[in-house]
Design a protein around this motif. Structure first.
Motif, PDB file in Angstrom:
ATOM      1  N   ALA A 337      -0.655  -1.703 -52.291  1.00 21.80           N
ATOM      2  CA  ALA A 337      -0.759  -3.159 -52.451  1.00 21.80           C
ATOM      3  C   ALA A 337      -0.984  -3.840 -51.105  1.00 21.80           C
ATOM      4  O   ALA A 337      -1.760  -4.797 -51.008  1.00 21.80           O
ATOM      5  N   LEU A 338      -0.307  -3.351 -50.057  1.00 25.95           N
ATOM      6  CA  LEU A 338      -0.506  -3.919 -48.721  1.00 25.95           C
ATOM      7  C   LEU A 338      -1.945  -3.731 -48.255  1.00 25.95           C
ATOM      8  O   LEU A 338      -2.580  -4.661 -47.750  1.00 25.95           O
ATOM      9  N   ALA A 339      -2.434  -2.510 -48.407  1.00 29.78           N
ATOM     10  CA  ALA A 339      -3.796  -2.223 -47.959  1.00 29.78           C
ATOM     11  C   ALA A 339      -4.805  -3.117 -48.663  1.00 29.78           C
ATOM     12  O   ALA A 339      -5.721  -3.665 -48.039  1.00 29.78           O
ATOM     13  N   GLU A 340      -4.626  -3.297 -49.975  1.00 26.21           N
ATOM     14  CA  GLU A 340      -5.558  -4.133 -50.728  1.00 26.21           C
ATOM     15  C   GLU A 340      -5.422  -5.597 -50.331  1.00 26.21           C
ATOM     16  O   GLU A 340      -6.417  -6.282 -50.075  1.00 26.21           O
ATOM     17  N   GLY A 341      -4.197  -6.098 -50.267  1.00 22.86           N
ATOM     18  CA  GLY A 341      -3.985  -7.508 -49.963  1.00 22.86           C
ATOM     19  C   GLY A 341      -4.485  -7.898 -48.584  1.00 22.86           C
ATOM     20  O   GLY A 341      -5.163  -8.922 -48.420  1.00 22.86           O
ATOM     21  N   ILE A 342      -4.172  -7.080 -47.573  1.00 20.20           N
ATOM     22  CA  ILE A 342      -4.593  -7.405 -46.205  1.00 20.20           C
ATOM     23  C   ILE A 342      -6.108  -7.294 -46.071  1.00 20.20           C
ATOM     24  O   ILE A 342      -6.754  -8.132 -45.432  1.00 20.20           O
ATOM     25  N   ALA A 343      -6.695  -6.261 -46.687  1.00 18.15           N
ATOM     26  CA  ALA A 343      -8.151  -6.098 -46.616  1.00 18.15           C
ATOM     27  C   ALA A 343      -8.872  -7.272 -47.263  1.00 18.15           C
ATOM     28  O   ALA A 343      -9.851  -7.798 -46.717  1.00 18.15           O
ATOM     29  N   VAL A 344      -8.375  -7.714 -48.415  1.00 18.85           N
ATOM     30  CA  VAL A 344      -9.002  -8.841 -49.114  1.00 18.85           C
ATOM     31  C   VAL A 344      -8.849 -10.120 -48.295  1.00 18.85           C
ATOM     32  O   VAL A 344      -9.807 -10.885 -48.115  1.00 18.85           O
ATOM     33  N   GLY A 345      -7.640 -10.363 -47.775  1.00 21.44           N
ATOM     34  CA  GLY A 345      -7.412 -11.564 -46.979  1.00 21.44           C
ATOM     35  C   GLY A 345      -8.286 -11.621 -45.745  1.00 21.44           C
ATOM     36  O   GLY A 345      -8.870 -12.669 -45.422  1.00 21.44           O
ATOM     37  N   MET A 350     -12.940 -13.766 -42.623  1.00 24.85           N
ATOM     38  CA  MET A 350     -14.114 -13.559 -41.782  1.00 24.85           C
ATOM     39  C   MET A 350     -15.222 -14.549 -42.144  1.00 24.85           C
ATOM     40  O   MET A 350     -15.914 -15.066 -41.272  1.00 24.85           O
ATOM     41  N   PHE A 351     -15.358 -14.845 -43.447  1.00 19.75           N
ATOM     42  CA  PHE A 351     -16.397 -15.789 -43.874  1.00 19.75           C
ATOM     43  C   PHE A 351     -16.098 -17.209 -43.400  1.00 19.75           C
ATOM     44  O   PHE A 351     -17.007 -17.983 -43.123  1.00 19.75           O
TER      45      PHE A 351
END
Length: 656
Positions: A337-345, A350-351
């Motif tokens: 969950a951490l990996a997904e949440g931080i990657a998505v955030g 970046m945009f």
């Protein structure tokens, strides 16, 4: 050569080369402190507290852990309008997805709504991402069902299973928050991009296959997640298939995929695919209510309890053997969950050109799961689909999560009876439509083209998840990634360099075939730090390079090998095993009647070589700032003071 802070020219008249300075000595504890600081505090979060009054430090400290204090004073009516639209839009997606993912986790559907109420409120106060929309996710739900289902059957003992889910969420939150507070976020980096691509695709495949239970209206289904068990469970119950359920499921799945395709082609109409799941639930419920399809094999949700989240403080399970299962489930699901949440955030930040603090995110996600576990929620993070809708809806701040939570609260208080006739097959269609986006075949193709080893890691994760279990697939992928990292450290590249014609530049002879060899000189570049794990390999590899160079046929006029230059530009550090390796290499080269020359060793390397007395052993005049200067010095000595061509064993090189 003294402990100078600057480079200084050589005193030799025949060259204008510069010697490499030895950095000034630094106390061990200061050096150790700097290393720890760079490892755990690379962003230097304490710099904003310097030269501030105690009251100001307190306010800044609160602002660090509660970013809402930073943006709330500047919040405007214009921001509210944008966040209001985004919040209502993601609520229309969060409600059906929450119910669907709770069923995927073998939990009561109402928990999906509970988990979309409390955690978003906590994240809105503590999260540093403006675009992350908090909620339950398919992969974590699948992991919860898979891992807890090995210990407790959700159908036979639903109360214990529910309490274990709360306990696993608590452990996940504690782990996540601890990683953030202890600045250990780099642990998540061991989940490489290739690992995540393969793992997510495998999990998505398993999730889609498991939804055949809902699509076909099956009452009994396997608890295993591997493809063989799932397909066996499906095709051994062909007499139980219900065509009414299948027709309804395929129809709604087609509707959801069409709306997603349309919104993807026309980004301005993103809200159509966002509203489609809620529209499917409404249409499916009306259809079942009007046709009484529940009496003809179409399973429905049934009664959903009205009211807000009940407390679950006393429901945690800390007794053996269940506690270990809950802890293991919490740790694995928490990391994913951490990996997904931080990657998505970070992707959406970046945009919009702002920074997302990874450690803050860990504390925020961990805290919301800790609080959520105390109020009947299971694991939540920032799913990509919901966050993408939030981003496209034009959210400005994390207030969109608050708006979503208010909409979910209104649903819990007044609208839950309306979900009574919602067919489970519609929930299965919603899960399949949402999860298909996780099968990123384009990324897998790119991995194959760019890096075959990464592709192997990706496919290992995929095959492990699909044919074994979610946990096995994850362990295999991480193990292969770590093995690759160890191979990079243990087997660094050594490259032969040649001279680019008409320049003083030296490059890899394989990359630049037209480079010229320097007569009498072998130039090797070591492409990694030198540690105990690779020192023996480097010693043997350097010896083989020398053997190969000496075995090359040469014309009678060509100078035989006299100098070995080691380009140390990429050697960022060296340990005592590495220094011993260099000493052995020098002895071997001396016995061959050759001379060892070093080019551009870094500050840390020079400091250790100086303390180990290796500089005195090699001779300070044989260390140069660049490969070009080292070659120039070697050429000068070859032409002015050419060594005896007869190489005698154990005859050291005379100092020039």
């Amino acid at each position: 050569m003294g402990n100078a802070d600057y480079l200084y020219p050589s005193t030799n008249d025949h060259q204008c080369a510069h010697r490499v300075a030895i950095p000034p000595p630094q106390p061990f504890f200061k050096s150790f402190k700097n290393s720890l600081k760079e490892t755990f505090f690379p962003d230097d979060p304490l710099r904003q507290f310097k030269n501030k009054t105690p009251s100001r430090k307190f306010i800044l400290g609160l602002g660090y852990f509660l970013p809402i204090l930073d943006w709330a004073p500047r919040y405007s009516l214009q921001f509210l309008k944008a966040d209001l639209i985004a919040g209502i839009t993601i609520a229309s997606l969060a409600i059906p997805q929450g119910i669907s993912y709770a069923k995927l986790a073998n939990l009561p559907p109402i928990l999906g709504l509970y988990s979309s109420f409390i955690p978003p409120l906590v994240y809105a106060m503590m999260g540093s991402s403006r675009d992350l929309a908090v909620g339950t996710v398919a992969v974590a739900s699948l992991l919860t069902a898979s891992m807890l289902g090995q210990e407790v059957n959700a159908s036979e003992n639903p109360t214990l299973y529910l309490h274990l889910a709360f306990t696993a969420t608590l452990f996940a939150g504690l782990l996540q928050a601890s990683l953030g507070l202890l600045r250990l976020g780099f642990i998540v980096d061991f989940l490489s991009h290739a690992t995540i691509v393969g793992f997510m695709a495998g999990a998505a495949t398993v999730v889609c296959l498991q939804q055949l239970k809902g699509i076909l209206g099956l009452d009994h289904f396997t608890q295993s997640t591997d493809i063989i068990s799932v397909l066996r469970s499906v095709f051994t119950q062909t007499d139980e298939w219900r065509w009414e359920s299948a027709v309804l499921g395929v129809g709604f799945l087609f509707f959801l995929l069409i709306t997603k395709y349309f919104s993807k082609r026309r980004p301005k109409f993103f809200w159509i695919s966002a509203m489609a799941p809620l529209a499917s639930i409404i249409l499916g419920s009306l259809l079942v209510f009007l046709t009484h399809a529940e009496k003809h094999g179409v399973q429905v949700i049934g009664n959903l309890k009205k009211g807000l989240n009940p407390p679950s403080f006393g429901d945690f399970v800390f007794t053996s053997p269940y506690m270990s299962t809950a802890a293991k489930t919490g740790m694995i699901t928490g990391i994913i969950a951490l990996a997904e949440g931080i990657a998505v955030g970070r992707s959406f930040a970046m945009f919009k050109h702002y920074h997302v603090d990874g450690n803050k995110e860990m504390v925020a996600i961990g805290t919301m799961n800790i609080v959520g576990s105390c109020f009947s929620c299971y694991l939540t993070t920032g799913p990509f689909s919901r966050s993408a809708v939030n981003f496209n809806a034009g959210c400005k701040t994390a207030m969109s999560n608050v708006i979503m939570a208010i909409a979910v609260m209104f649903t819990l208080l007044f609208l839950t009876p309306l979900f009574h006739y919602t067919p489970l097959v519609v929930l299965s269609a919603i899960i399949i439509a949402a999860i298909l986006g996780l099968i990123d075949y384009e990324a897998a193709i790119c991995l194959w083209k760019v890096d075959k080893f990464d592709f192997v890691v990706c496919m290992s994760a995929y095959i492990g998840v699909v044919f074994a279990s979610v946990e096995v697939g994850l362990i295999i992928a991480v193990a292969i990634s770590v093995l690759r990292l160890l191979l990079f450290v243990a087997r660094p590249r050594t490259i032969v360099l040649g001279n680019i014609p008409n320049s003083t530049i030296y490059r890899n002879v394989e990359q630049y075939p037209k480079t010229d060899n320097v007569p009498g000189v072998l130039i090797l570049e070591i492409d990694a730090p030198i540690y105990f794990a690779n020192s023996s390999y480097l010693r043997e590899r350097i010896s083989r390079w020398i053997d190969e160079e000496e075995d090359k046929p040469k014309s009678t006029e060509e100078t035989s090998l006299q100098y070995v230059i080691l380009d140390m530009s990429a050697v960022g550090n060296i340990d005592t095993s590495g220094i011993s390796m260099l000493e052995e290499v020098k002895k071997t080269i001396d016995r061959r009647g050759l001379k060892l020359v070093l080019a551009n060793p870094g500050a840390e390397v020079m400091k250790k070589l100086n303390k180990s007395k290796f500089l005195e052993n090699i001779g300070q005049e044989w260390i140069y700032l660049t490969v070009g200067e080292a070659v120039e010095a070697c050429n000068y000595k070859l032409h002015t003071c050419k060594p005896d061509s007869t190489k005698k064993e154990s005859q050291p090189w005379n100092n020039v």
